[in-house]
Design an enzyme around this catalytic site. Structure first.
Site, PDB file in Angstrom:
ATOM      1  N   ASN A 130       0.831  -1.211   0.000  1.00 12.74           N
ATOM      2  CA  ASN A 130       0.000   0.000   0.000  1.00 12.74           C
ATOM      3  C   ASN A 130       0.863   1.257   0.000  1.00 12.74           C
ATOM      4  O   ASN A 130       0.569   2.227  -0.687  1.00 12.74           O
ATOM      5  CB  ASN A 130      -0.916   0.010   1.234  1.00 12.74           C
ATOM      6  CG  ASN A 130      -2.155  -0.844   1.022  1.00 12.74           C
ATOM      7  OD1 ASN A 130      -2.469  -1.237  -0.102  1.00 12.74           O
ATOM      8  ND2 ASN A 130      -2.865  -1.141   2.102  1.00 12.74           N
ATOM      9  N   PHE A 169      -5.656   3.030  11.204  1.00 17.21           N
ATOM     10  CA  PHE A 169      -6.130   2.196  10.097  1.00 17.21           C
ATOM     11  C   PHE A 169      -5.625   2.798   8.792  1.00 17.21           C
ATOM     12  O   PHE A 169      -5.652   4.024   8.628  1.00 17.21           O
ATOM     13  CB  PHE A 169      -7.662   2.156  10.096  1.00 17.21           C
ATOM     14  CG  PHE A 169      -8.262   1.572  11.350  1.00 17.21           C
ATOM     15  CD1 PHE A 169      -8.627   0.234  11.396  1.00 17.21           C
ATOM     16  CD2 PHE A 169      -8.452   2.356  12.479  1.00 17.21           C
ATOM     17  CE1 PHE A 169      -9.175  -0.315  12.549  1.00 17.21           C
ATOM     18  CE2 PHE A 169      -9.005   1.820  13.640  1.00 17.21           C
ATOM     19  CZ  PHE A 169      -9.367   0.479  13.673  1.00 17.21           C
ATOM     20  N   GLU A 170      -5.214   1.934   7.849  1.00 17.15           N
ATOM     21  CA  GLU A 170      -4.523   2.443   6.663  1.00 17.15           C
ATOM     22  C   GLU A 170      -5.434   3.177   5.678  1.00 17.15           C
ATOM     23  O   GLU A 170      -4.943   3.856   4.782  1.00 17.15           O
ATOM     24  CB  GLU A 170      -3.766   1.325   5.959  1.00 17.15           C
ATOM     25  CG  GLU A 170      -4.622   0.170   5.508  1.00 17.15           C
ATOM     26  CD  GLU A 170      -3.812  -1.110   5.353  1.00 17.15           C
ATOM     27  OE1 GLU A 170      -2.732  -1.052   4.786  1.00 17.15           O
ATOM     28  OE2 GLU A 170      -4.284  -2.167   5.805  1.00 17.15           O
ATOM     29  N   THR A 171      -6.747   3.055   5.834  1.00 16.02           N
ATOM     30  CA  THR A 171      -7.628   3.888   5.017  1.00 16.02           C
ATOM     31  C   THR A 171      -7.372   5.367   5.319  1.00 16.02           C
ATOM     32  O   THR A 171      -7.697   6.227   4.507  1.00 16.02           O
ATOM     33  CB  THR A 171      -9.108   3.607   5.331  1.00 16.02           C
ATOM     34  OG1 THR A 171      -9.251   3.506   6.754  1.00 16.02           O
ATOM     35  CG2 THR A 171      -9.575   2.300   4.714  1.00 16.02           C
ATOM     36  N   GLY A 172      -6.782   5.637   6.521  1.00 16.07           N
ATOM     37  CA  GLY A 172      -6.542   7.013   6.944  1.00 16.07           C
ATOM     38  C   GLY A 172      -7.450   7.355   8.101  1.00 16.07           C
ATOM     39  O   GLY A 172      -8.380   8.156   7.960  1.00 16.07           O
TER      40      GLY A 172
END
Lengths: 305, 253
Positions: A106, B50-53
Site C-alpha cells: 500500500n 487504520f490504513e484507510t486514513g
C-alpha cells in the site's frame, strides 16, 4: 446542473479508452466506483491497466470480464471474504486471459502516485527493503542516501491516464468533496491526466465554497461529473449508505467457478442497462437496510471574515 | 459461560501484546478484537490507526467487517489520507502492528502472496496490502496464524513481509532500521524471538494443547526452554468483552 455533468455512459465512453491506465478504488474499502466499473464492462473496454491499493471485488469483476491486461496494486481479493476467484483463475490458469502483475505494498503504491502528483520521477522510502516484493518488481531501484548513507528503495512515479473516483458530492464544475478517511483519493486524482468523479449528489457551488476544507479535488482538474446514487454499492459512502457485506459474501460463493461468474455477470452487469436497473434488481426495501441509521452530525464551522 | 475457543485464546494473547499508550496499526478480524479488549482492560490510552486514513481511541459504534465501514468512521478522532498513516509508520511513531498470514517461518517472515513459486503459483493469495509496510517499519509486529503444519514451513514460499530474514543481522543488512516480529500467536501457542540471536523459542502453550501437538503441527522447531508455561487462560471478564464485540462469533467461532 450542466457544467461537466455527463451520464455514466457518456463519461466512460469519452474518457476511458482501450489500453488506458485507470486508477480506481483509491479510497480503499469505501467509495469504490462499482457503477463506473460495470459500465466499463458493458462498453467492452480492453487491455486496461488497473491501478489501486486494495481493489476489493471491483478489479476481480473487471479481470473476469476480460477488460484487463495488467494490475498495478497491493492486494487483490474480497476484503471481508478473502480470495477473489477471477484474479486467482487469471494468475493460476490464465483464464479468461493471463494477467500481468506489478505488485506493490500500500505504501509503495501511495508513493508512486504521490510522485506522479508532485511531478517528480521517483520518491525514496524505507519500506519493502528485504521483502521479495522489492526483488520481483520490474522498476524499483535502490540507492544509498547522499546525506545519511542509509539504504533506500526508489519508487518510480505513476501517472495514470484516468482516475475514476466515487465521492459523496461535487458541484457541476467538478469541485469534489469527501469526508471520513480518504486513502489515496487525492494522490490518484492529482497524478492522473484525466479525472472522472461519480457522486451521490451534485450540489450548488455555494455548498462547496462554504466548506472548502472538504474539497479533495478542484474542478479545474476534473473532466466529467456523473451523478449516480448508490453508485458505489456494495461499498459504503459516508453520509449516504453503509457496506452491504452480504453482497460480498454472495459474490464470493457464486463466483467460485467460471460459469458461476458468467452467470453473475449476466445478472448484475450485462442484464441491466445502467445503475438504475441494477438498483431495481436489488429492490428499494433491500437497499433501505444500508441507509444511515445513527446520525453523527458535525458542528458547522465559521469561514467568515 | 462457555469456555474459550482457540480464536478467543488468540484474541486474548494478542491483547496482552498491546501496552498502554501504544500506537497500534490494528487491521481487521482478530487483531481488531484484541485492540478493543486491550482498550477496555490494561491499555486504556492506546490508540488505533487504520490504513484507510483513520485514528480512533474508542471502539467502532457497531461491529464492523472492514475498516471502511461507517461505524468505524463515526466517532474517529482523525480521518486523513493513507500517506499520513504510512508516514507515522516510516518515521517510527507506530509501536505495534498485527499481521495475519498464510505462512510464517522460523524467522518470522510472513507470506501472503502465493503458495508455490511466484511465477506459477499453486494458490495465488491476495498480496501485501499494508502488511509489508507494517513488517518493515513498525517498532514491532505480531503475527496471528492458525497452528497448521502447512502454515508453519521452515521457509516461506515468498517473503511478503520480512521478519528476521535469515536471522542474525539480516534486517539491518537490508537497510531496515528497526522492528521485527515480537511474537507469533497461533491457535496452540505463543512463540517469541531471542533478542540477541533472533532465534525463535516457544514462550507458552495455550490451555488444552500439549507440547507434542504444537510440534507435530509445524515444520520447523522453535527452541524449547526447560519448562514451558501455559498461556494464562482468558478470564470471564475478557470473554465477555470479546463476545460483546463479536456477538455472532463471526471471527472467533
Amino acid at each position: 446542473m450542466k457544467g461537466k455533468v455527463l451520464s455514466m455512459q457518456e463519461a466512460i465512453s469519452r474518457f476511458v479508452a482501450d489500453g488506458d491506465t485507470v486508477v480506481m478504488g483509491a479510497a480503499l474499502e469505501p467509495m469504490i466506483p462499482f457503477a463506473a466499473g460495470h459500465e466499463i464492462i458493458r462498453q467492452g473496454k480492453k487491455d486496461l491497466t488497473l491501478v489501486g491499493p486494495i481493489s476489493d471485488i471491483l478489479f476481480d469483476q473487471l479481470i473476469g470480464a476480460g477488460c484487463v491486461r495488467k494490475v498495478v496494486g497491493a492486494w487483490i481479493g474480497n476484503v471481508s471474504e478473502g480470495s477473489a476467484y477471477n484474479f486467482r483463475r487469471a494468475v493460476e490458469e490464465g483464464v479468461p486471459a493471463p494477467l500481468v502483475l506489478e505488485e506493490h505494498s500500500n505504501f509503495s503504491l501511495a508513493l508512486a502516485l504521490l510522485a506522479g502528483q508532485m511531478g517528480v520521477p521517483f520518491l525514496p522510502t524505507r519500506t519493502l527493503l528485504g521483502s521479495d516484493l522489492a526483488r520481483i518488481h520490474p522498476s524499483f531501484k535502490r540507492m544509498e542516501c547522499p546525506y545519511t548513507g542509509d539504504k533506500l528503495l526508489l519508487v518510480p512515479a505513476l501517472k495514470p491516464d484516468v482516475a475514476i473516483l466515487h465521492l459523496p458530492r461535487a458541484d457541476a464544475m467538478g469541485n469534489g468533496q469527501i469526508w471520513g478517511s480518504t486513502g489515496l483519493t487525492k494522490e490518484a486524482a492529482m497524478a492522473s491526466k484525466r479525472v472522472i468523479i461519480i457522486v451521490e449528489e451534485v450540489v450548488e457551488r455555494e455548498v462547496i465554497s462554504h466548506d472548502p476544507s472538504r474539497t479533495i479535488i478542484p474542478g479545474f482538474l476534473v473532466d466529467a461529473v456523473v451523478e449516480e446514487r448508490w453508485g458505489a454499492h456494495p461499498s459504503p459512502v459516508p453520509g449516504h449508505y453503509d457496506r452491504d457485506h452480504h453482497y460480498y459474501t454472495r459474490y464470493h460463493l457464486e463466483t467460485k467457478d467460471r460459469e458461476g461468474f458468467l452467470r453473475w455477470l449476466e445478472q448484475w452487469v450485462y442484464g441491466v442497462k445502467d445503475r438504475k436497473e441494477y438498483l431495481k434488481v436489488l429492490g428499494k426495501d433491500y437497499l433501505k437496510g444500508f441507509r444511515i441509521r445513527t446520525r453523527y452530525l458535525s458542528t458547522p464551522v465559521d469561514y467568515g471574515c | 459461560m462457555e469456555g474459550p475457543t482457540p480464536a478467543e485464546c488468540m484474541v486474548v494473547a494478542g491483547a496482552r501484546e498491546i501496552r498502554d499508550e501504544d500506537c497500534v496499526f490494528v487491521g481487521m478480524r482478530l487483531p481488531l478484537l484484541s485492540f478493543q479488549l486491550a482498550k477496555e482492560t490494561h491499555a486504556p490510552h492506546a490508540v488505533g490507526i487504520f490504513e484507510t486514513g483513520l485514528l480512533r481511541d474508542r471502539p467502532a459504534l457497531r461491529s464492523i467487517l472492514t475498516m471502511g465501514d461507517l461505524p468505524n468512521i463515526a466517532g474517529a478522532l482523525w480521518t486523513t489520507s493513507m500517506l499520513d498513516i504510512m508516514s507515522l509508520l516510516q518515521s517510527g511513531k507506530v509501536s505495534l502492528g498485527f499481521l495475519g498470514a498464510a505462512q510464517v517461518d522460523q524467522f518470522g517472515n510472513v507470506n501472503t502472496t502465493c503458495i508455490g513459486s511466484y511465477r506459477s503459483p499453486e494458490i495465488r493469495l491476495p498480496g501485501s496490502g499494508g502488511a509489508a509496510d507494517i513488517a518493515c517499519l513498525a517498532q514491532r509486529f505480531v503475527v496471528i496464524i492458525a497452528h497448521e503444519r502447512h502454515r508453519l514451513p521452515g521457509r516461506v514460499d515468498f517473503i511478503t513481509s520480512p521478519g528476521f530474514g535469515e536471522g542474525g543481522h539480516w534486517r539491518e543488512n537490508q537497510g531496515l532500521i528497526r522492528g521485527g516480529p515480537s511474537a507469533i500467536i497461533t491457535t496452540r501457542c505463543v512463540i517469541r524471538f531471542d533478542p540477541a540471536t533472533r532465534e525463535a523459542y516457544l514462550h507458552s502453550i495455550h490451555p488444552g494443547s500439549t507440547l507434542d501437538e504444537v510440534l507435530e503441527n509445524m515444520e520447523w522447531r522453535p527452541r524449547i526452554p526447560k519448562s514451558v508455561p501455559t498461556t494464562p487462560p482468558p478470564t470471564e471478564a475478557e470473554l465477555q468483552i470479546i463476545r460483546k464485540y463479536d456477538p455472532e462469533g463471526f471471527w472467533t467461532r
